[in-house]
Structures are given as structure tokens and as C-alpha cells.
Scaffold this motif. Structure first.
Motif, short mmCIF file in Angstrom:
data_model
loop_
_atom_site.label_atom_id
_atom_site.label_comp_id
_atom_site.label_asym_id
_atom_site.label_seq_id
_atom_site.Cartn_x
_atom_site.Cartn_y
_atom_site.Cartn_z
N GLY A 30 -69.83 28.16 37.73
CA GLY A 30 -68.52 28.76 37.49
C GLY A 30 -67.40 27.86 37.95
O GLY A 30 -66.39 27.72 37.28
N VAL A 31 -67.60 27.22 39.11
CA VAL A 31 -66.59 26.29 39.62
C VAL A 31 -66.43 25.11 38.68
O VAL A 31 -65.33 24.68 38.36
CB VAL A 31 -66.97 25.82 41.04
N GLN A 32 -67.57 24.56 38.22
CA GLN A 32 -67.52 23.41 37.31
C GLN A 32 -66.82 23.77 36.01
O GLN A 32 -66.09 22.97 35.45
CB GLN A 32 -68.94 22.91 37.03
N ARG A 33 -67.08 24.97 35.51
CA ARG A 33 -66.47 25.38 34.25
C ARG A 33 -64.97 25.57 34.38
O ARG A 33 -64.25 25.51 33.39
CB ARG A 33 -67.12 26.68 33.77
N SER A 34 -64.49 25.86 35.58
CA SER A 34 -63.07 26.11 35.77
C SER A 34 -62.26 24.83 35.93
O SER A 34 -61.06 24.88 36.05
CB SER A 34 -62.85 27.00 37.00
N MET A 35 -62.94 23.67 35.95
CA MET A 35 -62.22 22.41 36.12
C MET A 35 -62.77 21.35 35.17
O MET A 35 -63.95 21.36 34.82
CB MET A 35 -62.33 21.92 37.57
N GLN A 36 -61.87 20.49 34.75
CA GLN A 36 -62.24 19.38 33.89
C GLN A 36 -61.96 18.09 34.65
O GLN A 36 -60.82 17.78 34.99
CB GLN A 36 -61.42 19.42 32.59
N VAL A 37 -63.01 17.31 34.93
CA VAL A 37 -62.87 16.08 35.69
C VAL A 37 -62.48 14.94 34.75
O VAL A 37 -63.05 14.77 33.67
CB VAL A 37 -64.19 15.73 36.41
N VAL A 38 -61.49 14.15 35.18
CA VAL A 38 -61.05 12.99 34.41
C VAL A 38 -61.67 11.75 35.04
O VAL A 38 -61.22 11.27 36.08
CB VAL A 38 -59.51 12.87 34.40
N ASP A 39 -62.74 11.25 34.44
CA ASP A 39 -63.46 10.10 34.99
C ASP A 39 -62.85 8.82 34.44
O ASP A 39 -63.19 8.36 33.35
CB ASP A 39 -64.94 10.19 34.61
N ILE A 40 -61.91 8.24 35.17
CA ILE A 40 -61.21 7.06 34.71
C ILE A 40 -61.79 5.80 35.35
O ILE A 40 -62.34 5.85 36.44
CB ILE A 40 -59.69 7.14 35.02
N ASP A 246 -54.91 25.67 52.82
CA ASP A 246 -54.63 27.11 52.69
C ASP A 246 -53.16 27.37 52.41
O ASP A 246 -52.82 28.26 51.62
CB ASP A 246 -55.06 27.85 53.97
N SER A 247 -52.28 26.61 53.05
CA SER A 247 -50.84 26.82 52.84
C SER A 247 -50.44 26.50 51.41
O SER A 247 -49.58 27.17 50.82
CB SER A 247 -50.03 25.97 53.82
N LEU A 248 -51.07 25.49 50.80
CA LEU A 248 -50.79 25.16 49.40
C LEU A 248 -51.27 26.27 48.47
O LEU A 248 -50.61 26.61 47.49
CB LEU A 248 -51.46 23.84 49.02
N ALA A 249 -52.43 26.84 48.80
CA ALA A 249 -52.98 27.91 47.97
C ALA A 249 -52.13 29.16 48.04
O ALA A 249 -52.15 29.99 47.12
CB ALA A 249 -54.41 28.22 48.40
N ALA A 250 -51.36 29.32 49.12
CA ALA A 250 -50.57 30.53 49.33
C ALA A 250 -49.12 30.41 48.85
O ALA A 250 -48.34 31.35 49.00
CB ALA A 250 -50.57 30.90 50.81
N PRO A 273 -53.56 28.13 37.07
CA PRO A 273 -53.10 28.00 38.46
C PRO A 273 -53.93 28.84 39.43
O PRO A 273 -54.12 28.44 40.58
CB PRO A 273 -51.65 28.50 38.40
N GLU A 274 -54.44 29.99 38.96
CA GLU A 274 -55.26 30.84 39.82
C GLU A 274 -56.56 30.12 40.21
O GLU A 274 -57.00 30.20 41.36
CB GLU A 274 -55.58 32.16 39.12
N GLU A 275 -57.16 29.43 39.24
CA GLU A 275 -58.38 28.67 39.54
C GLU A 275 -58.08 27.53 40.50
O GLU A 275 -58.88 27.21 41.38
CB GLU A 275 -58.98 28.12 38.24
N ALA A 276 -56.91 26.92 40.36
CA ALA A 276 -56.52 25.83 41.25
C ALA A 276 -56.37 26.34 42.68
O ALA A 276 -56.84 25.71 43.64
CB ALA A 276 -55.21 25.21 40.78
N ARG A 277 -55.75 27.51 42.85
CA ARG A 277 -55.59 28.08 44.18
C ARG A 277 -56.95 28.44 44.79
O ARG A 277 -57.19 28.22 45.98
CB ARG A 277 -54.71 29.34 44.11
N ARG A 278 -57.82 28.98 43.97
CA ARG A 278 -59.16 29.34 44.45
C ARG A 278 -59.92 28.09 44.92
O ARG A 278 -60.61 28.11 45.94
CB ARG A 278 -59.93 30.04 43.33
N ALA A 279 -59.76 27.01 44.18
CA ALA A 279 -60.43 25.76 44.56
C ALA A 279 -59.89 25.21 45.87
O ALA A 279 -60.64 24.69 46.69
CB ALA A 279 -60.26 24.74 43.45
#
Length: 294
Positions: A30-40, A246-250, A273-279
Motif C-alpha cells: 500500500g505504501v509503495q502504491r501511494s508513491m512513485q519513485v523517480v530513479d534518476i 511530525d511538525s511537517l506532517a501537521a 497530500p494526505e499520503e505525503a503526510r502519512r509517509a
């Protein structure tokens, strides 16, 4: 009878282990599906465009520095390279700012870019300023104060940086001069003056999502294949590192972001943005596992 009980216990334990492993795989998937990694790949030494007008550059010490073409701003210290400077110069002519997201001991790399772009001014938190043999007469220091927007302001403090030890430390946020959509925020952990940079989503109709430049605070670990706070690699405080995440997520929705562009690790694109905060909250929990027991 004893054998039956033992077999029953082993069966229950096996079922529980299978359930635990399955749940972990589901969570991880679920975590992997919520993010797309940019492999540069920056081994060629050239710039790579990640987003429109946002380029990744080889870093002097870490993995990635960034160049924001429209803002004429560097985030981090790119590799000492005349070819890189030529590419940047052909694109925008001059570079206005170099923002250091944490303490950087590479004076040679900074001086090379300052010499290549004489109007370039470093922006660094005052607690990380005055490091190395870098010219400081044109530095802009992130320190306490207020501007007309009600946010903490940038204070120019030349050579007396180390003398103001009694001044109250302020956590911002600070608006970057001439770029009101670039916001710096104090996030100690990797170093005492570490900061992240928000690039707010000013193009709402396209819904491109805001950008968070995280420095060494958090990024995607290619080896572990997960978002990592790199807590053990910092040189200041693991508990503060976790608190910063935590402060960034809040933060309020004004600071929503979907792109996470780190100095260490690989860039990420979240589904929302919700997935980003959860991460970020998950990364904070990981960091706390490495905090020393008081």
C-alpha cells in the motif's frame, strides 16, 4: 494428549505468523502504491529535468542538488563543474540564490559556484552559518524577525554571526526574497540549522501539487526500498529529527505537497497530500526507533 496440545499450539502460531507477514506485505504494498519513485541517473554530470523548470544536479557530497530555473535558485551545492555552470548560465544567465538545507563543509564547492556567479548569495540558517572558508559578506541568514507578511524574515548578518549566541532561535517560516512561493522552515535533526524548502503550488488550475525540498531530513532509500529519515546519518539530534518530520506532517493545507525532492535518497511523487503526510509520520516513527534511551 500432550502431543495434540503441542501440535495445536504450533498450528496457531503458524497461522498467526502467516497473518502477520501477509498484513505487513499488504501495508508495504500500500505504501509503495501511494508513491512513485523517480530513479534518476546523474553519473553523466549533466542536469536532469524532473519537473518543468526544476532540474536535478550532481551534488558535491550527497546525492542530489536542485536548480529552479524560473526562480534562478540553487537548493544545495552542486558538483564543482564548469560544464554544469555553463549549462545553468545558458539557461538563465545569473543565479540569484543558493539555499543550504543543512550545514555543508564543502567550502571549495560553494566558492566555485560563488566565483562563477558573482551575484550569488547563500541562504542558510544562522545556526549553520559561518562554517568553512566561504565568503559570508553577502549571506542571507534565516533568523528571528517578522516581515510584512507576518512571517519570520531573512536577516542579513555579515561577519558577526557567532556573536549573537543569546538571540532566541526562530523556526520561521521565511519567504525567500523575490520568490514569495518559496518558503523555508527550520527542521533541526540532520544539523542544528537544517531547513526544508516548500515550493507552494501557485498554478492551481493545473493541480501539479506543491514541492517539498527536504535536504537530508527524509528521502527514498534505494537499498531499503522505502522512505527513510536517515536518522543515524545526521550529526545533531535524532529526537528533534523525528519531531521535525511530525511538525511537517501537521502543517496546514497551505503547505500541501505531492513531490518530495531530497538531497539524500531518490525523489518521490505521492498520490495526494494526505499520503505525503502519512509517509512523513511513518518516517518519524522509524527515526524514533533509533533515538537513544534516556
Amino acid at each position: 494428549m500432550m502431543l495434540s496440545c503441542l501440535l495445536c499450539i504450533l498450528y496457531v502460531r503458524r497461522c498467526w505468523c502467516l497473518f502477520y507477514v501477509t498484513q505487513n506485505k499488504i501495508v508495504k504494498r500500500g505504501v509503495q502504491r501511494s508513491m512513485q519513485v523517480v530513479d534518476i541517473d546523474l553519473k553523466s554530470g549533466d542536469m536532469v529535468e524532473i519537473l518543468p523548470n526544476v532540474y536535478a544536479l550532481p551534488h558535491t557530497r550527497l546525492d542530489i542538488a536542485y536548480f529552479l530555473a524560473e526562480e534562478s535558485t540553487l537548493i544545495g551545492v552542486p558538483f564543482k563543474s564548469k560544464e554544469l555552470q555553463r549549462q545553468v548560465r545558458e539557461m538563465v544567465g545569473q543565479v540569484e540564490h543558493m539555499i543550504l538545507t543543512e550545514r555543508c563543509e564543502d567550502s571549495e564547492g560553494q566558492l566555485a559556484w560563488i566565483d562563477g556567479f558573482p551575484n550569488l548569495r547563500r541562504i542558510v540558517h544562522r545556526m549553520d552559518a559561518g562554517r568553512g572558508k566561504v565568503r559570508r559578506d553577502s549571506d542571507l541568514l534565516l533568523s528571528a524577525g517578522n516581515d510584512s507578511l507576518g512571517r519570520a524574515s531573512l536577516k542579513l548578518r555579515p561577519s558577526d554571526v557567532g556573536k549573537e549566541r543569546t538571540r532566541k532561535l526562530d523556526d520561521g517560516p521565511w519567504t525567500i526574497p523575490n520568490n514569495n512561493h518559496l518558503i523555508a522552515r527550520w527542521t533541526p535533526g540532520p544539523s542544528i540549522g537544517a531547513c526544508v524548502i516548500h515550493c507552494l503550488d501557485v498554478d492551481k488550475p493545473k493541480k501539479s501539487g506543491g514541492i517539498l525540498f527536504t535536504g537530508c531530513l527524509v528521502g527514498f532509500d534505494k537499498k531499503k526500498k522505502q522512505l527513510s529519515p536517515f536518522a543515524l546519518e545526521g550529526d545533531h539530534s535524532i529526537p528533534q529529527h523525528a519531531d521535525s518530520l511530525d511538525s511537517l506532517a501537521a502543517l496546514s493545507t497551505e503547505f500541501d505537497f505531492e513531490w518530495l525532492l531530497p538531497a539524500r535518497g531518490l525523489p518521490l511523487k505521492f498520490e495526494s497530500p494526505e499520503e505525503a503526510r502519512r509517509a512523513l509520520r511513518s518516517a518519524a516513527q522509524v527515526a524514533r526507533r533509533f533515538a537513544p534511551v534516556s
